[in-house]
Design a protein around this motif. Sequence first.
Motif, PDB file in Angstrom:
ATOM      1  N   GLN A  13      63.501  39.679  42.212  1.00  0.00           N
ATOM      2  CA  GLN A  13      64.572  39.617  43.199  1.00  0.00           C
ATOM      3  C   GLN A  13      64.130  40.333  44.463  1.00  0.00           C
ATOM      4  N   LEU A  14      64.283  39.659  45.596  1.00  0.00           N
ATOM      5  CA  LEU A  14      63.992  40.232  46.900  1.00  0.00           C
ATOM      6  C   LEU A  14      65.182  39.942  47.791  1.00  0.00           C
ATOM      7  N   GLY A  15      65.969  40.986  48.096  1.00  0.00           N
ATOM      8  CA  GLY A  15      67.203  40.777  48.843  1.00  0.00           C
ATOM      9  C   GLY A  15      68.171  39.950  48.014  1.00  0.00           C
ATOM     10  N   GLN A  16      68.622  38.821  48.572  1.00  0.00           N
ATOM     11  CA  GLN A  16      69.545  37.938  47.862  1.00  0.00           C
ATOM     12  C   GLN A  16      68.837  36.752  47.204  1.00  0.00           C
ATOM     13  N   THR A  17      67.510  36.794  47.191  1.00  0.00           N
ATOM     14  CA  THR A  17      66.735  35.711  46.590  1.00  0.00           C
ATOM     15  C   THR A  17      66.263  36.114  45.202  1.00  0.00           C
ATOM     16  N   ARG A  18      66.458  35.229  44.219  1.00  0.00           N
ATOM     17  CA  ARG A  18      66.015  35.490  42.848  1.00  0.00           C
ATOM     18  C   ARG A  18      65.196  34.299  42.354  1.00  0.00           C
ATOM     19  N   VAL A  19      64.058  34.617  41.758  1.00  0.00           N
ATOM     20  CA  VAL A  19      63.160  33.583  41.241  1.00  0.00           C
ATOM     21  C   VAL A  19      62.733  33.963  39.827  1.00  0.00           C
ATOM     22  N   MET A  20      62.782  33.005  38.925  1.00  0.00           N
ATOM     23  CA  MET A  20      62.301  33.229  37.562  1.00  0.00           C
ATOM     24  C   MET A  20      61.007  32.460  37.368  1.00  0.00           C
ATOM     25  N   GLY A  21      60.008  33.135  36.815  1.00  0.00           N
ATOM     26  CA  GLY A  21      58.715  32.510  36.571  1.00  0.00           C
ATOM     27  C   GLY A  21      58.423  32.417  35.084  1.00  0.00           C
ATOM     28  N   MET A  22      57.892  31.272  34.661  1.00  0.00           N
ATOM     29  CA  MET A  22      57.502  31.047  33.270  1.00  0.00           C
ATOM     30  C   MET A  22      56.048  30.606  33.254  1.00  0.00           C
ATOM     31  N   VAL A  23      55.242  31.240  32.399  1.00  0.00           N
ATOM     32  CA  VAL A  23      53.830  30.893  32.279  1.00  0.00           C
ATOM     33  C   VAL A  23      53.559  30.444  30.850  1.00  0.00           C
ATOM     34  N   THR A  24      53.006  29.250  30.703  1.00  0.00           N
ATOM     35  CA  THR A  24      52.655  28.721  29.386  1.00  0.00           C
ATOM     36  C   THR A  24      51.186  28.307  29.389  1.00  0.00           C
ATOM     37  N   ALA A  25      50.614  28.219  28.197  1.00  0.00           N
ATOM     38  CA  ALA A  25      49.196  27.875  28.071  1.00  0.00           C
ATOM     39  C   ALA A  25      49.014  26.814  26.993  1.00  0.00           C
ATOM     40  N   GLN A  26      48.050  25.921  27.218  1.00  0.00           N
ATOM     41  CA  GLN A  26      47.773  24.853  26.268  1.00  0.00           C
ATOM     42  C   GLN A  26      46.274  24.563  26.271  1.00  0.00           C
ATOM     43  N   LEU A  27      45.717  24.329  25.103  1.00  0.00           N
ATOM     44  CA  LEU A  27      44.300  23.980  25.000  1.00  0.00           C
ATOM     45  C   LEU A  27      44.113  22.510  25.351  1.00  0.00           C
ATOM     46  N   VAL A  28      43.223  22.233  26.303  1.00  0.00           N
ATOM     47  CA  VAL A  28      42.971  20.861  26.740  1.00  0.00           C
ATOM     48  C   VAL A  28      41.480  20.689  26.988  1.00  0.00           C
ATOM     49  N   ILE A  96      46.699  26.589  32.218  1.00  0.00           N
ATOM     50  CA  ILE A  96      47.796  27.509  32.510  1.00  0.00           C
ATOM     51  C   ILE A  96      48.794  26.810  33.428  1.00  0.00           C
ATOM     52  N   ARG A  97      50.041  26.766  33.011  1.00  0.00           N
ATOM     53  CA  ARG A  97      51.114  26.146  33.807  1.00  0.00           C
ATOM     54  C   ARG A  97      52.094  27.232  34.239  1.00  0.00           C
ATOM     55  N   ILE A  98      52.346  27.293  35.534  1.00  0.00           N
ATOM     56  CA  ILE A  98      53.296  28.255  36.090  1.00  0.00           C
ATOM     57  C   ILE A  98      54.503  27.480  36.617  1.00  0.00           C
ATOM     58  N   ASP A  99      55.670  27.741  36.031  1.00  0.00           N
ATOM     59  CA  ASP A  99      56.911  27.111  36.474  1.00  0.00           C
ATOM     60  C   ASP A  99      57.772  28.147  37.180  1.00  0.00           C
ATOM     61  N   LEU A 100      58.118  27.868  38.412  1.00  0.00           N
ATOM     62  CA  LEU A 100      58.950  28.760  39.209  1.00  0.00           C
ATOM     63  C   LEU A 100      60.319  28.119  39.422  1.00  0.00           C
ATOM     64  N   HIS A 101      61.355  28.820  39.003  1.00  0.00           N
ATOM     65  CA  HIS A 101      62.725  28.316  39.125  1.00  0.00           C
ATOM     66  C   HIS A 101      63.476  29.185  40.134  1.00  0.00           C
ATOM     67  N   ILE A 102      63.932  28.563  41.227  1.00  0.00           N
ATOM     68  CA  ILE A 102      64.694  29.281  42.239  1.00  0.00           C
ATOM     69  C   ILE A 102      66.126  29.422  41.733  1.00  0.00           C
ATOM     70  N   LEU A 103      66.513  30.657  41.401  1.00  0.00           N
ATOM     71  CA  LEU A 103      67.853  30.905  40.862  1.00  0.00           C
ATOM     72  C   LEU A 103      68.870  31.150  41.966  1.00  0.00           C
ATOM     73  N   ASP A 104      68.434  31.783  43.030  1.00  0.00           N
ATOM     74  CA  ASP A 104      69.323  32.074  44.155  1.00  0.00           C
ATOM     75  C   ASP A 104      68.474  32.084  45.413  1.00  0.00           C
ATOM     76  N   ASN A 105      68.865  31.284  46.425  1.00  0.00           N
ATOM     77  CA  ASN A 105      68.036  31.154  47.618  1.00  0.00           C
ATOM     78  C   ASN A 105      68.365  32.269  48.600  1.00  0.00           C
ATOM     79  N   GLY A 106      69.010  33.049  48.970  1.00  0.00           N
ATOM     80  CA  GLY A 106      69.350  34.128  49.931  1.00  0.00           C
ATOM     81  C   GLY A 106      68.128  35.014  49.722  1.00  0.00           C
TER      82      GLY A 106
END
Length: 245
Positions: A13-28, A96-106
């Motif tokens: 969280q930075l100010g009114q902005t909140r971001v959730m990050g998820m990191v997953t891994a898969q053998l390919v 490595i897959r990084i998924d960023l979900h914007i929870l609150d844009n402010g």
Amino acid sequence: MVIYREDGSSEVQLGQTRVMGMVTAQLVQPYRDRPKEGILSIFTEFSPMADPSFEPGRPGELAVELGRIIDRGLRESRAVDTESLCILAGKFVWAIRIDLHILDNGGPECSLGGEDGQEVIVHPPEIREPLPLTVHHLPIAISFGFFSNESILVIDPTHNEEAVMGGRMTTTVNANGDICAIQKSGGEGVRQRVIMQCLQLATSKAASITKQIKDAVEVFNTERALRKVKRHPTSTGVDVREKQN
């Protein structure tokens, strides 16, 4: 503020902005032209719940721009050592897959086994401690909003300020002052003098933010180690000879 939920997941969280990050891994299988390098992919999701201006479905212009900024800051700057993600050259690498979900844009660990040493064994975190990604440096993205022909400069403009600013530029730097990427998206042109001023401000902010991230990681690692001790209490030695008798 950085909040860790579990391994591979965090919320910032930075100010009114909140971001959730998820990191997953898969053998390919690796790319043919890079048989000894793993794969790093970054995806961003802008939900209408975070801001009514975000539309569901196809990524909008802002999502595409943010994806480019993060991709250039992390992957193109070689911040993450993709060669360390190689398990068996030409056969198995970590994607490595990084998924960023914007929870609150402010990183999982594996080993090679089997009779020929070519079998990849993925160990759960309960068996072996997961290995962290090899990160050479921490790229920090700082955005600048320009108003009144560059006479007014705003660092990390809010959503309302973005609606009326004349231009925007995002600089990605690390605590050492190395320039990882610069992204200029439309609007007014920016003079060289102003760009240099933004880089100086961004380097100062990057050092402060880097310290906050490292402090948060240290706190998380300490709490994680304590939880692990509680789950796995010290075992008591047993005399095998007594059991045999």
